[in-house]
Design an enzyme around this catalytic site. Sequence first.
Site, PDB file in Angstrom:
ATOM      1  N   ASN A 141     -11.883  -3.624   1.610  1.00  0.00           N
ATOM      2  CA  ASN A 141     -12.687  -4.795   1.254  1.00  0.00           C
ATOM      3  C   ASN A 141     -12.265  -5.921   2.200  1.00  0.00           C
ATOM      4  OD1 ASN A 141     -13.894  -7.020   0.106  1.00  0.00           O
ATOM      5  ND2 ASN A 141     -12.635  -7.028  -1.757  1.00  0.00           N
ATOM      6  N   TRP A 142     -13.118  -6.170   3.174  1.00  0.00           N
ATOM      7  CA  TRP A 142     -12.763  -7.182   4.181  1.00  0.00           C
ATOM      8  C   TRP A 142     -12.804  -8.595   3.614  1.00  0.00           C
ATOM      9  CZ3 TRP A 142     -15.761  -5.766   9.344  1.00  0.00           C
ATOM     10  CH2 TRP A 142     -15.264  -4.538   9.829  1.00  0.00           C
ATOM     11  N   LYS A 143     -13.458  -8.775   2.471  1.00  0.00           N
ATOM     12  CA  LYS A 143     -13.704 -10.113   1.919  1.00  0.00           C
ATOM     13  C   LYS A 143     -14.414 -10.969   2.989  1.00  0.00           C
ATOM     14  CE  LYS A 143      -9.865  -9.397  -1.138  1.00  0.00           C
ATOM     15  NZ  LYS A 143      -8.966  -9.945  -2.115  1.00  0.00           N
ATOM     16  N   HIS A 156     -16.185  -7.998  -8.337  1.00  0.00           N
ATOM     17  CA  HIS A 156     -14.828  -8.289  -7.866  1.00  0.00           C
ATOM     18  C   HIS A 156     -14.327  -9.541  -8.592  1.00  0.00           C
ATOM     19  CE1 HIS A 156     -11.504  -9.471  -5.332  1.00  0.00           C
ATOM     20  NE2 HIS A 156     -11.477  -8.223  -4.914  1.00  0.00           N
ATOM     21  N   GLU A 173     -12.908 -12.063  -7.620  1.00  0.00           N
ATOM     22  CA  GLU A 173     -13.204 -13.332  -6.934  1.00  0.00           C
ATOM     23  C   GLU A 173     -14.632 -13.783  -7.242  1.00  0.00           C
ATOM     24  OE1 GLU A 173     -11.928 -11.943  -3.107  1.00  0.00           O
ATOM     25  OE2 GLU A 173      -9.876 -11.908  -3.850  1.00  0.00           O
ATOM     26  N   GLU A 189      -8.443  -3.371 -10.795  1.00  0.00           N
ATOM     27  CA  GLU A 189      -7.753  -4.346  -9.954  1.00  0.00           C
ATOM     28  C   GLU A 189      -7.158  -5.450 -10.835  1.00  0.00           C
ATOM     29  OE1 GLU A 189      -9.201  -4.208  -5.623  1.00  0.00           O
ATOM     30  OE2 GLU A 189     -10.342  -5.716  -6.686  1.00  0.00           O
ATOM     31  N   GLY A 202      -3.848  -9.751  -3.637  1.00  0.00           N
ATOM     32  CA  GLY A 202      -3.402 -10.684  -2.612  1.00  0.00           C
ATOM     33  C   GLY A 202      -2.051 -11.310  -2.887  1.00  0.00           C
ATOM     34  N   SER A 229      -2.830  -5.409  -3.703  1.00  0.00           N
ATOM     35  CA  SER A 229      -1.640  -5.326  -2.841  1.00  0.00           C
ATOM     36  C   SER A 229      -1.267  -3.892  -2.463  1.00  0.00           C
ATOM     37  CB  SER A 229      -0.452  -6.047  -3.496  1.00  0.00           C
ATOM     38  OG  SER A 229      -0.743  -7.427  -3.644  1.00  0.00           O
ATOM     39  N   GLY A 274      -7.626  -4.681   0.114  1.00  0.00           N
ATOM     40  CA  GLY A 274      -8.079  -5.947   0.678  1.00  0.00           C
ATOM     41  C   GLY A 274      -7.380  -6.257   1.986  1.00  0.00           C
ATOM     42  N   GLY A 275      -6.350  -7.092   1.912  1.00  0.00           N
ATOM     43  CA  GLY A 275      -5.659  -7.572   3.112  1.00  0.00           C
ATOM     44  C   GLY A 275      -5.289  -6.475   4.105  1.00  0.00           C
TER      45      GLY A 275
HETATM   46  P1  PGA Z   1      -5.464  -7.022  -1.716  1.00  0.00           P
HETATM   47  O1  PGA Z   1      -6.941  -7.177  -2.332  1.00  0.00           O
HETATM   48  O2  PGA Z   1      -5.323  -5.570  -1.275  1.00  0.00           O
HETATM   49  O3  PGA Z   1      -5.412  -7.985  -0.594  1.00  0.00           O
HETATM   50  O4  PGA Z   1      -4.508  -7.331  -2.833  1.00  0.00           O
HETATM   51  C1  PGA Z   1      -7.556  -6.163  -3.065  1.00  0.00           C
HETATM   52  C2  PGA Z   1      -8.940  -6.579  -3.438  1.00  0.00           C
HETATM   53  O5  PGA Z   1      -9.184  -7.767  -3.676  1.00  0.00           O
HETATM   54  O6  PGA Z   1      -9.854  -5.732  -3.514  1.00  0.00           O
END
Ligand code: PGA
Length: 258
Positions: free
Chosen positions: A10-12, A95, A97, A170, A176, A216, A237-238
Amino acid sequence: MTKKKLIAGNWKMNGSLAANDALVRALVAGMKDAACTVAVCVPAPYLAQVQALCAGSALELGAQDVSPHEQGAYTGEVSAAMLKEFGVRYAIVGHSERRQYHGETDEQLGRKVAAAIKHGLVPILCVGETADDLEKHGPSAVPVAQLRAALAGAGLVDKKGTPDIVVAYEPVWAIGSGQAATAEQAEQVAAKLRETLAELLGADVADATRILYGGSVKSGNIASFMREPNVDGALVGGASLDVTEFASIARFQKHVGT
Ligand code: PGA
């Protein structure tokens, strides 16, 4: 039953034409021996670019959201049919967010799940509790309630058929933060989510549905999650923006030895 594990990046809201080009080319080259399904969920403006870069490779394409509407006066939204035109296979739905910053409700998310399925996309439905929820309600109450509400909102409960959906657990506190859940915590909630799927959609669908862990995930902890019987992959994500990390996560079988 064996199902192929799924590692979805997930590049966000990250990327640029130049950075995407380098990342996806390196990924396509670096994950030739990945034994799992690997996908990248990219910002909508980059779908065409990444579709072209993935062409002919096993790397699959995903979006980060999908409109619940078919078409029309919904400024800023992107429909499932539009995503389909760019070779998109997965759409992240709900998600944390989006729940947090855009006020998305379970009811809306149910309609997004339905729109995705209707157009042949596989929704990756995200559920997860905040640190506060965890303290007040324990680990699985909120994710299970979110799953129930979204499946009901999607009109999937007690319907015939076998919808192809992915559920991503999640925990919000792990996203994050660098503080991933333990593999045992992820397994405990994933098992509850699978029980809920079995209750609402039947044992066959529950069995076939991939349940991912996200929050994470790194190359250093992926193997521990993948060893758990109810964890069928990861939403990353990251670490999905770093080609060495992401390719290493996608090759987790090497670490797990399966
Ligand atoms: P993260 O994000 O791996 O940076 O913790 C995961 C996500 O939001 O899908």
